[in-house]
Design an enzyme around this catalytic site. Sequence first.
Site, PDB file in Angstrom:
ATOM      1  N   LYS A 167     -28.812  -8.571  18.447  1.00  0.00           N
ATOM      2  CA  LYS A 167     -28.697  -7.606  17.516  1.00  0.00           C
ATOM      3  C   LYS A 167     -29.102  -6.462  18.247  1.00  0.00           C
ATOM      4  CE  LYS A 167     -29.859 -10.892  14.060  1.00  0.00           C
ATOM      5  NZ  LYS A 167     -28.736 -10.853  13.204  1.00  0.00           N
ATOM      6  N   ARG A 210     -24.264 -20.880  10.773  1.00  0.00           N
ATOM      7  CA  ARG A 210     -23.161 -21.681  10.443  1.00  0.00           C
ATOM      8  C   ARG A 210     -23.160 -22.902  11.371  1.00  0.00           C
ATOM      9  NH1 ARG A 210     -18.639 -17.024  10.740  1.00  0.00           N
ATOM     10  NH2 ARG A 210     -20.457 -16.216  10.222  1.00  0.00           N
TER      11      ARG A 210
END
Length: 510
Positions: A284, A358
């Site tokens: 990130k 996910r």
Amino acid sequence: MTALTLSTSSAATLRADAVVVGVAKGPKGPVVAPGAEAVDQAFDGKLAAVLETLGASGGEGEATKLPAPSGLKAPVVLAVGLGELPGEDEGFAEEALRRAAGTAARALAGVKKAAFALPVEDAESVAAIGEGAIMGAYSFTSYRGTDGKKEAAKNDKSAPLAEAAILGAKPRDKAFKAAVERAAAVAAEVNRARDLINIPSNDLFPKSFAAEAQTAAKEHGLKVEVLDEKALLKGGYGGIMGVGQGSANPPRLVRIAYTHPKAEKTLALVGKGITYDSGGISLKPAGHNETMKCDMSGAAAVFAAVVAVAKLGLAVNVTGWLALAENMPSGTATRPGDVLKMYSGKTVEVLNTDAEGRLVLADALTRASEENPDAIVDVATLTGAMVLALGDRTFGVMANDDAFRAAIHEIAEEVGEQAWPMPLPAELRKSMDSSIADMANMGERMGGGLVAGLFLKEFVGEGITWAHLDIAGPAFHEKAPYGYTPKGGTGSAVRTLVRLAERTADGDLG
């Protein structure tokens, strides 16, 4: 935790450190709300005028403290805004009462006992006030200095409100008593979720999170099973292992279950539990890492909801699945371009290691499907795209069944959680096609929250009703507190999941 009591005493005669009254925003200025008649009388019927002089309008979120006149036992009056004055035949909305009670509880930090003289029409309004008071009084102080802590606590002006006495409700009335008990149970579990979210990642990691579940299971008579990294590897949980293999803290899959002998339906709740998300190799950017301890908010909500259902003794079976992993970059981490074999047998090309939620959810959804529940609901801080779409106070609801999606949206609004139904456009599925695997973990950037929902749908068992709650916006609040919402972890979705279980137990959901 703030204790809730019911009292038939007058706001003028009850001994308390403060009395809370409601004020609405009328067409010509503030209007004193029902429940505050005795307090208004002590002000010679001029409480609204006094408040207007002080700049109060009755708007939501306002809190105005006044010294009490001689006619009251409490030394302080706190007037909280309820928002717009309802129509002649309408009462105040439960959420307005919940937020007002939360505002009052925050304003009364350091106070031992407060009398809440807010509008009480029925058991539902009592429950709303109770929930708001407990959630509003929440504070997270576990990491404050410990030297002289006990002595300091005696005079701590920031300590949570100790007792909220709700006036206007009959303590012996079964409906009111049940409402207070429910409010206390649900709000306590919202606060449990908040605590878990607020714990820093060096103390809350997959193994320690699993230990929290084991402790709660023992206390509340729940069944718990923990799969460690060896069991996950042996069982073929490629999604969870793929995300967690780069961390020194190995992943876990926790199954925590509540059963009732008279239950006719079973709900499976699946929570994303990324205890810290660095993004992995797809690191990130600066400024996006500092709050990533909150990436386990979905698992916290699921865990808390299962415990709340157990406390309430609902006639429904509820199984919680906590998919726990820490997403870190290292020499053992999954790389962009790697292919994972999921628990379902499908292969997934990992194009971005920061789309990790996910992957862990996919394995947990497949495992939950094996038990053939009547419905599955997953909860996750899944995509920044959902925050862009709905802002930071509203979660998105997607489902493979329109009626179920509508029901969850309705339930969320009913309990005061802002939600919005979102579609799963079939044409976006093609964007996740991979040239070397069954599918990729990324697709089109536009509509990214919907693409993530479509990815999850692939791992839900055939014929099982399923919904996905993307709580990326409301799960962690970084701005100033408001109503009953604190800064930090919010416990988003706990109340929705509990009400879903209640309605399922009552047979209101097909």
